[in-house]
Enzyme design. Sequence first.
Site, PDB file in Angstrom:
ATOM      1  N   SER A   7      20.396  23.711 -29.369  1.00 47.76           N
ATOM      2  CA  SER A   7      19.788  23.606 -30.703  1.00 47.76           C
ATOM      3  C   SER A   7      20.342  24.707 -31.596  1.00 47.76           C
ATOM      4  O   SER A   7      20.216  25.894 -31.294  1.00 47.76           O
ATOM      5  CB  SER A   7      18.271  23.756 -30.592  1.00 47.76           C
ATOM      6  OG  SER A   7      17.744  24.008 -31.875  1.00 47.76           O
ATOM      7  N   HIS A  32      22.092  19.669 -31.164  1.00 45.70           N
ATOM      8  CA  HIS A  32      20.753  19.297 -31.626  1.00 45.70           C
ATOM      9  C   HIS A  32      20.492  19.992 -32.970  1.00 45.70           C
ATOM     10  O   HIS A  32      20.549  21.216 -33.074  1.00 45.70           O
ATOM     11  CB  HIS A  32      19.742  19.735 -30.567  1.00 45.70           C
ATOM     12  CG  HIS A  32      18.335  19.339 -30.837  1.00 45.70           C
ATOM     13  ND1 HIS A  32      17.825  18.111 -30.478  1.00 45.70           N
ATOM     14  CD2 HIS A  32      17.308  20.016 -31.420  1.00 45.70           C
ATOM     15  CE1 HIS A  32      16.549  18.045 -30.819  1.00 45.70           C
ATOM     16  NE2 HIS A  32      16.212  19.188 -31.390  1.00 45.70           N
ATOM     17  N   ASP A  34      17.855  20.557 -35.968  1.00 46.00           N
ATOM     18  CA  ASP A  34      16.431  20.489 -36.313  1.00 46.00           C
ATOM     19  C   ASP A  34      16.242  20.464 -37.822  1.00 46.00           C
ATOM     20  O   ASP A  34      16.546  21.445 -38.499  1.00 46.00           O
ATOM     21  CB  ASP A  34      15.708  21.698 -35.709  1.00 46.00           C
ATOM     22  CG  ASP A  34      15.614  21.592 -34.194  1.00 46.00           C
ATOM     23  OD1 ASP A  34      15.027  20.610 -33.716  1.00 46.00           O
ATOM     24  OD2 ASP A  34      16.151  22.475 -33.496  1.00 46.00           O
ATOM     25  N   MET A  36      13.662  20.243 -40.872  1.00 50.38           N
ATOM     26  CA  MET A  36      12.236  20.479 -41.159  1.00 50.38           C
ATOM     27  C   MET A  36      12.007  20.506 -42.669  1.00 50.38           C
ATOM     28  O   MET A  36      12.867  20.958 -43.418  1.00 50.38           O
ATOM     29  CB  MET A  36      11.818  21.833 -40.565  1.00 50.38           C
ATOM     30  CG  MET A  36      12.114  21.965 -39.087  1.00 50.38           C
ATOM     31  SD  MET A  36      11.476  23.514 -38.445  1.00 50.38           S
ATOM     32  CE  MET A  36      12.158  23.491 -36.778  1.00 50.38           C
ATOM     33  N   HIS A  65      17.053  15.805 -35.169  1.00 53.91           N
ATOM     34  CA  HIS A  65      15.616  15.776 -34.889  1.00 53.91           C
ATOM     35  C   HIS A  65      14.886  15.944 -36.224  1.00 53.91           C
ATOM     36  O   HIS A  65      14.810  17.048 -36.764  1.00 53.91           O
ATOM     37  CB  HIS A  65      15.295  16.920 -33.902  1.00 53.91           C
ATOM     38  CG  HIS A  65      13.853  17.072 -33.569  1.00 53.91           C
ATOM     39  ND1 HIS A  65      13.364  18.143 -32.866  1.00 53.91           N
ATOM     40  CD2 HIS A  65      12.775  16.291 -33.841  1.00 53.91           C
ATOM     41  CE1 HIS A  65      12.054  18.019 -32.714  1.00 53.91           C
ATOM     42  NE2 HIS A  65      11.670  16.905 -33.304  1.00 53.91           N
ATOM     43  N   MET A  67      11.927  16.440 -38.430  1.00 58.20           N
ATOM     44  CA  MET A  67      10.525  16.890 -38.465  1.00 58.20           C
ATOM     45  C   MET A  67      10.099  16.879 -39.923  1.00 58.20           C
ATOM     46  O   MET A  67       9.875  17.923 -40.545  1.00 58.20           O
ATOM     47  CB  MET A  67      10.419  18.291 -37.834  1.00 58.20           C
ATOM     48  CG  MET A  67      10.523  18.264 -36.315  1.00 58.20           C
ATOM     49  SD  MET A  67      10.914  19.874 -35.614  1.00 58.20           S
ATOM     50  CE  MET A  67      12.696  19.839 -35.748  1.00 58.20           C
ATOM     51  N   MET A 136       8.304  16.578 -26.908  1.00 58.88           N
ATOM     52  CA  MET A 136       8.210  17.970 -27.355  1.00 58.88           C
ATOM     53  C   MET A 136       7.392  18.774 -26.346  1.00 58.88           C
ATOM     54  O   MET A 136       6.281  18.384 -25.978  1.00 58.88           O
ATOM     55  CB  MET A 136       7.524  18.063 -28.728  1.00 58.88           C
ATOM     56  CG  MET A 136       8.355  17.583 -29.890  1.00 58.88           C
ATOM     57  SD  MET A 136       9.990  18.325 -30.029  1.00 58.88           S
ATOM     58  CE  MET A 136       9.612  20.065 -30.217  1.00 58.88           C
ATOM     59  N   ASP A 174      12.354  19.115 -25.391  1.00 60.25           N
ATOM     60  CA  ASP A 174      12.718  20.100 -26.419  1.00 60.25           C
ATOM     61  C   ASP A 174      11.620  21.145 -26.566  1.00 60.25           C
ATOM     62  O   ASP A 174      10.492  20.824 -26.946  1.00 60.25           O
ATOM     63  CB  ASP A 174      12.927  19.338 -27.739  1.00 60.25           C
ATOM     64  CG  ASP A 174      13.358  20.223 -28.896  1.00 60.25           C
ATOM     65  OD1 ASP A 174      13.675  21.396 -28.676  1.00 60.25           O
ATOM     66  OD2 ASP A 174      13.375  19.703 -30.030  1.00 60.25           O
TER      67      ASP A 174
HETATM   68  C1  DX5 Z   1      11.395  23.311 -32.382  1.00 58.11           C
HETATM   69  C2  DX5 Z   1      12.719  22.622 -32.306  1.00 58.11           C
HETATM   70  C3  DX5 Z   1      13.532  22.972 -31.137  1.00 58.11           C
HETATM   71  C4  DX5 Z   1      13.881  24.444 -31.004  1.00 58.11           C
HETATM   72  C5  DX5 Z   1      13.968  24.734 -29.531  1.00 58.11           C
HETATM   73  O1  DX5 Z   1      10.660  22.745 -33.410  1.00 58.11           O
HETATM   74  O2  DX5 Z   1      12.540  21.229 -32.291  1.00 58.11           O
HETATM   75  O3  DX5 Z   1      14.707  22.180 -31.076  1.00 58.11           O
HETATM   76  O4  DX5 Z   1      15.078  24.792 -31.598  1.00 58.11           O
HETATM   77  O5  DX5 Z   1      14.150  26.091 -29.390  1.00 58.11           O
HETATM   78  P1  DX5 Z   1      13.861  26.814 -27.999  1.00 58.11           P
HETATM   79  O6  DX5 Z   1      14.806  26.207 -26.995  1.00 58.11           O
HETATM   80  O7  DX5 Z   1      14.144  28.244 -28.305  1.00 58.11           O
HETATM   81  O8  DX5 Z   1      12.427  26.552 -27.667  1.00 58.11           O
HETATM   82 ZN    ZN Z   2      14.323  19.993 -31.892  1.00 55.08          ZN
END
Ligand code: DX5
Ligand code: ZN
Length: 216
Positions: A7, A32, A34, A36, A65, A67, A136, A174
């Site tokens: 990620s 990956h 993220d 948001m 991903h 969010m 998750m 994740d």
């Molecule tokens: C959290 C993200 C993850 C995050 C995971 O909302 O969806 O992808 O980057 O990070 P670690 O591996 O540090 O928990």
């Molecule tokens: Zn993620």
Amino acid sequence: MVKVAPSLLSANFNDLADAVRALDKAGADYLHIDVMDGRFVPNMTFGPVVFKNIRQITTCPLDVHLMILEPEKYIPHWIEIGADIISVHVESTVHLDRALSLVRSLGAKPSVVVNPATPIEWVFPVLSIVDQVLVMSVNPGFGGQYFIPYTLDKIRALQHEILRRQLAVEIQVDGGVTEVNAKQLVDAGVDVLVAGSAVFNSKDMAATIKALKSFQ
Ligand code: DX5
Ligand code: ZN
């Protein structure tokens, strides 16, 4: 062999291009990303502008991903600019089938995501139209959190349902994934490990990816 999707949330954004190239070289199966919006989760991250730059410098599949609320509004643009896999939270839309079918119709792979406290059974109706389920194992919004142990039971139940129906759906996990809990996750049925801080806080990213991939 299990796949590893580092990620980029945990990368140093001053050296993002270097990180992308290094992960590519280190054998990452997907990158990956993220996304948001500060509404579905209490944080904001990558937008399409940064994503386009990442797309230009790697051929590694990009696993987006989302969010965000109203994901169906933004899905076409993310696919247009090069997303390969799009993960949509069941909690983020009242028209989940429509959102996932939209991803498929535009040529990307649909993936459905559940938050830790959401029953895994919520994804069962759409299992036949997705390529991946993302479970998750932390509350989404931030990297570097601790793995929530009860999510393991959800992964086991999901694997059981996928095998029962003989579906070719991958299970991704994740949040809080480390070299310490990876084996337990793979044993429970995980096909793709997302790892942010475990990769970026390690001294040798390539060695960590290799170690994570070694779990069968
Ligand atoms: C959290 C993200 C993850 C995050 C995971 O909302 O969806 O992808 O980057 O990070 P670690 O591996 O540090 O928990
Ligand atoms: Zn993620």
